[in-house]
Scaffold this active site. Structure first.
Site, PDB file in Angstrom:
ATOM      1  N   ASP A  68       0.334   4.203  -2.657  1.00  0.00           N
ATOM      2  CA  ASP A  68       0.165   5.635  -2.401  1.00  0.00           C
ATOM      3  C   ASP A  68       1.137   6.457  -3.243  1.00  0.00           C
ATOM      4  OD1 ASP A  68      -1.793   5.051  -0.583  1.00  0.00           O
ATOM      5  OD2 ASP A  68      -0.571   5.448   1.207  1.00  0.00           O
ATOM      6  N   GLU A  84      -8.614   5.105  -7.027  1.00  0.00           N
ATOM      7  CA  GLU A  84      -7.585   5.276  -8.063  1.00  0.00           C
ATOM      8  C   GLU A  84      -8.139   5.986  -9.296  1.00  0.00           C
ATOM      9  OE1 GLU A  84      -9.252   1.046  -8.693  1.00  0.00           O
ATOM     10  OE2 GLU A  84      -8.952   2.457  -7.052  1.00  0.00           O
ATOM     11  N   HIS A  88       0.810  -1.215   0.000  1.00  0.00           N
ATOM     12  CA  HIS A  88       0.000   0.000   0.000  1.00  0.00           C
ATOM     13  C   HIS A  88       0.849   1.274   0.000  1.00  0.00           C
ATOM     14  CE1 HIS A  88      -3.988  -1.796   0.257  1.00  0.00           C
ATOM     15  NE2 HIS A  88      -3.444  -2.724   1.027  1.00  0.00           N
TER      16      HIS A  88
END
Length: 311
Positions: free
Chosen positions: A196, A223, A192
């Site tokens: 990011d 997204e 993750h």
């Protein structure tokens, strides 16, 4: 594209409104070293300048021929585009009732003539500081914390406002919706934190593609990103979407779990519509979302587009 800090590279804007040119010149001389000073000698001209220049502060004479300062204030406060601009009334009238009326109309201060340059400068500085602090807080409230581009709330505000302007002027409004291909797989493969970082890089690449100050790139959700393009026809919007697609590929972010390419790619849906009175802006969002679905169904990593004829 919009910057996300008030006045990052420019001086504050001050609008001076007085139907006596000598008073305008005095105030211009007082502030020209520290401000970009705009001048108006009638109420109608003041409203036009406000709508075009969006000043940070207005010094407004009360007693003018034609539209007086009170009516100018009423109209500016009734317009969402200008209602947050602080107004300082300047007048020779000394009655307490006049000051009370000005404050009730939405003015932030009241300065008596003849003006004292030291007092005028101090009050302008105080109210400008408050205005810029308010602008900064509002900017932060409309920014996506992860990517630094506009958030969904800002997108909703802008597309609604742009729809109204394009409806009034009968100009085309275009919308691009972009989705990072196989982003869940990217998160699963790289973690993750990397996800990011990927979203931040993609957002920056999209933002660098648009050049006009009134174009908006926003994080639409997860997204998915959106780009609002006022006064842009379909061919212009498709050209921008194609540049966005190339810009994201050029980041060369590895994505071994993608079925499209070895690097991160995006799918884009583009729709254009000249607004009409019987439609709402949601029709444009739905059209762009349909084109995004088409791009995904056709294999992702591509642009699909549609121009909607007004009914």
């Amino acid at each position: 594209m919009e910057t996300w800090l008030p006045h990052p590279h420019s001086r504050p804007k001050l609008l001076v409104v007085d139907d006596q040119p000598i008073n305008v010149r005095v105030l211009h001389e007082l502030f020209r070293e520290d401000f970009d000073v705009f001048m108006a000698t009638s109420g109608e001209q003041a409203i036009t300048v406000c709508q075009a220049q969006q000043p940070d502060l207005i010094l407004l004479d009360v007693v003018m021929e034609g539209m007086d300062g009170h009516e100018v204030c009423r109209r500016l406060k009734a317009d969402p585009a200008t209602q947050d601009i602080p107004i300082i009334f300047i007048t020779a009238q000394q009655q307490e009732s006049e000051e009370l009326l000005g404050l009730e109309l939405g003015a932030v201060d009241f300065i008596s003539k003849p003006i004292n340059p030291v007092i005028v400068k101090a009050r302008v500085r105080t109210h400008l500081t408050l205005k810029l602090q308010s602008d900064l807080l509002r900017t932060m409230a409309l920014m996506d914390g992860l990517t630094g581009v506009a958030n969904r709330r800002k997108f909703d505000e802008d597309i609604s406002a742009d729809w109204r302007v394009c409806l009034r002027e009968q100009k085309p409004l275009s919308l691009i919706l972009a989705d990072v291909d196989f982003f869940k797989r990217y998160n699963d493969r790289y973690g993750h934190q990397a996800g990011d970082g990927c979203l931040r890089a993609v957002a920056q690449a999209l933002a660098e593609t648009v050049r006009r100050p009134y174009d908006l790139v926003a994080r639409y959700g997860g997204e998915e990103f959106a780009c609002v393009l006022p006064n842009t026809d379909l061919s212009g919007a498709v050209e921008i979407a194609t540049r966005m697609q190339a810009g994201v590929r050029a980041l060369d972010i590895e994505h071994s779990a993608s079925d499209v390419d070895r690097v991160v790619t995006i799918s884009l849906g583009v729709a254009t519509l000249t607004p009409s009175a019987d439609l709402e802006f949601q029709a444009l969002i739905e059209a762009a979302d349909k084109q995004l679905y088409e791009a995904k169904s056709a294999g992702r990593g591509r642009v699909c587009s549609s121009s909607m004829a007004p009914s």
